[in-house]
Scaffold this motif. Structure first.
Motif, short mmCIF file in Angstrom:
data_model
loop_
_atom_site.label_atom_id
_atom_site.label_comp_id
_atom_site.label_asym_id
_atom_site.label_seq_id
_atom_site.Cartn_x
_atom_site.Cartn_y
_atom_site.Cartn_z
N ASP A 197 -16.89 -6.89 1.26
CA ASP A 197 -16.72 -5.77 0.32
C ASP A 197 -15.85 -4.67 0.91
N LEU A 198 -14.75 -5.09 1.56
CA LEU A 198 -13.84 -4.12 2.16
C LEU A 198 -12.80 -3.61 1.17
N LEU A 199 -12.53 -4.37 0.13
CA LEU A 199 -11.47 -4.00 -0.79
C LEU A 199 -11.82 -4.47 -2.18
N ARG A 200 -11.61 -3.60 -3.15
CA ARG A 200 -11.84 -3.92 -4.56
C ARG A 200 -10.65 -3.44 -5.38
N VAL A 201 -10.50 -4.04 -6.54
CA VAL A 201 -9.51 -3.52 -7.49
C VAL A 201 -9.98 -2.15 -7.97
N GLY A 202 -9.09 -1.17 -7.92
CA GLY A 202 -9.43 0.20 -8.29
C GLY A 202 -9.70 1.10 -7.11
N ASP A 203 -9.80 0.54 -5.89
CA ASP A 203 -10.02 1.38 -4.71
C ASP A 203 -8.77 2.19 -4.39
N TRP A 204 -9.00 3.42 -3.95
CA TRP A 204 -7.90 4.24 -3.43
C TRP A 204 -7.81 3.97 -1.93
N ILE A 205 -6.66 3.44 -1.49
CA ILE A 205 -6.49 3.13 -0.07
C ILE A 205 -5.24 3.82 0.47
N GLU A 206 -5.25 4.01 1.78
CA GLU A 206 -4.07 4.50 2.50
C GLU A 206 -3.75 3.49 3.60
N MET A 207 -2.50 3.07 3.66
CA MET A 207 -2.02 2.15 4.69
C MET A 207 -0.65 2.63 5.13
N PRO A 208 -0.60 3.58 6.08
CA PRO A 208 0.68 4.21 6.44
C PRO A 208 1.72 3.21 6.95
N GLN A 209 1.27 2.09 7.53
CA GLN A 209 2.23 1.11 8.05
C GLN A 209 3.14 0.57 6.97
N PHE A 210 2.67 0.58 5.74
CA PHE A 210 3.46 0.06 4.62
C PHE A 210 3.76 1.15 3.58
N ASN A 211 3.56 2.42 3.96
CA ASN A 211 3.79 3.54 3.05
C ASN A 211 3.01 3.38 1.75
#
Length: 433
Positions: A197-211
């Motif tokens: 349950d680390l990722l779901r559709v609709g989650d707000w995420i930040e991944m600076p490596q990929f902007n």
């Protein structure tokens, strides 16, 4: 089996009528079946799906499952009927039959693939667990379906058992692993992301490596699609989520509060003790009066208890109120009454270590909403009020000198530059008679 030339030379003209009649009957049967499946049955099913109140049949139509199945009756009719045509060269009959059989396998594989897409759409729309996508798993099944279809087609064309082809795949394992490396890595990553349950559709995420900074809109087998706040799309390979760290804001959204952690830098030169006049002025602030009364009584009792007459007259020996301490208390009381601040989460107004940019006074609280626009409005209101209140406490916010400050300083020093220097005064005195 006779070659076509030998068959043509040995052909009995009397059998021509039988051959023509057989082909005509086959074409007529093929036309009737195609008419029924394409022009009658398919439109009737589409109209029924459109008029029905249930939703799953509409999704079947959207994914074109019925359209792909509609090709099967015609192919099966041609495959079975070609063997009943009399006096047809066996090689031609076998070739047509094999081609039809391969097309039947392709049509069935495409129908199964569309059916899996339908199931994914049903899960996404109506399942209580739609925030846990199954698209990646279904895509794996689709790949397996097409692989099985390809093996069956090759086995029929070569007239060999499919088991022989499957046994030969062991030698191609290295090639398969090389070709499908990213897909296999993404499959494992997708399973771990979903199961943990680390990722779901609709989650707000930040991944600076990929902007990437935005909402997850799709989780597929190979890629995860993120719609950034500027409405651009960032496509990230699924397996990269196990290779790189990322921030998921879901916990904040579920908690019902979003953190405000911002500091105002105060000019250290404006920090001082409060005198009686200052205290009298601050007592007119409604939320601050009970605090001041309680604090003044506490300080008075402490001074009377700990200071003798010899040291009581020196102000530095006394415990006194400061403007920055009173400001801290006021900010805390003000935030306690603010309707946009969450009272049951971490609540602090604290000093940080002094820096060359002044003394940071940090506010560490949570809003009672996670909506971005509402959060920014609350944060803006709070700091607007605090910055405007600083002069009331005799404090100044630290600000590096701007160009206007330097210009005013230069203008103030201009008259001093026009004064004669000591050397010029001596020269003028010596030159005078």
């Amino acid at each position: 089996m006779l070659p076509f030339k030998d068959w043509l030379e040995a052909f009995d003209p009397s059998a021509l009528y039988a051959l023509g009649f057989g082909l005509g009957a086959l074409l007529l049967a093929l036309a009737i079946v195609t008419l029924i499946s394409r022009r009658i049955a398919l439109p009737a099913l589409l109209r029924f799906a459109k008029m029905s109140s249930i939703a799953w049949d509409d999704i079947l139509v959207e994914q074109k499952v019925l359209h792909r199945l509609a090709a099967l009756p015609s192919l099966l009719t041609l495959q079975l009927g070609i063997t009943w045509v009399p006096h047809l060269p066996p090689a031609l009959s076998e070739a047509v039959r094999l081609i039809c059989l391969c097309l039947v396998i392709v049509a069935i594989a495409r129908s199964i693939s569309a059916l899996l897409s339908t199931f994914n759409e049903l899960h996404r729309r109506f399942s209580v667990n739609r925030d846990r996508p199954i698209k990646g798993y279904l895509q794996v099944v689709q790949v397996l379906v097409y692989c099985v279809a390809g093996i069956l087609i090759v086995s029929f064309l070569l007239d060999r058992s499919p088991l022989i082809l499957l046994s030969g795949l062991g030698a191609m394992t290295a090639v398969i692993l090389l070709v499908f490396r990213d897909s296999l890595l993404s499959l494992v990553a997708g399973i771990q992301l979903t199961q943990n349950d680390l990722l779901r559709v609709g989650d707000w995420i930040e991944m600076p490596q990929f902007n990437a900074d935005g909402d997850v809109t799709d989780i597929a087998l190979n890629v995860v699609t993120v719609q950034n706040w500027d409405r651009t799309l960032t496509i990230i390979p699924t397996h990269k989520f196990l290779e790189h760290s990322f921030k998921n804001w879901r916990g904040m959204q579920l908690s019902g509060g979003r953190r405000i952690m911002r500091a105002i830098h105060l000019d250290l030169g404006s920090v001082r003790f409060l005198d009686d006049e200052d205290i009298a002025g601050l007592r007119t602030i409604r939320v601050l009066r009970p605090y001041l009364d309680q604090k003044l009584k506490e300080i008075r009792d402490h001074n009377e208890k700990t200071l003798s007459e010899e040291f009581a007259t020196e102000s530095i020996n006394q415990r006194r109120l400061t403007n920055i301490g009173t400001l801290r208390a006021y900010i805390g009381l003000y935030l306690r009454e603010h309707p946009g601040i969450h009272k049951d989460m971490t609540f602090m107004v604290r000093q940080l270590e002094p820096t060359p940019q002044g003394l940071p006074l940090q506010i560490y609280v949570f809003t009672n909403t996670t909506v971005w626009t509402e959060y920014e409005a609350i944060q803006g209101d709070v700091f607007d009020h605090i910055l405007a209140s600083l002069p009331r406490f005799g404090l100044r916010a630290f600000q590096a000198p701007s160009g206007a400050d330097i210009s005013r300083t230069t203008e103030a020093l201009q008259p001093l530059r026009q004064l004669p220097t000591p050397e010029a005064s001596k020269a003028a005195a010596s030159a005078s008679p």
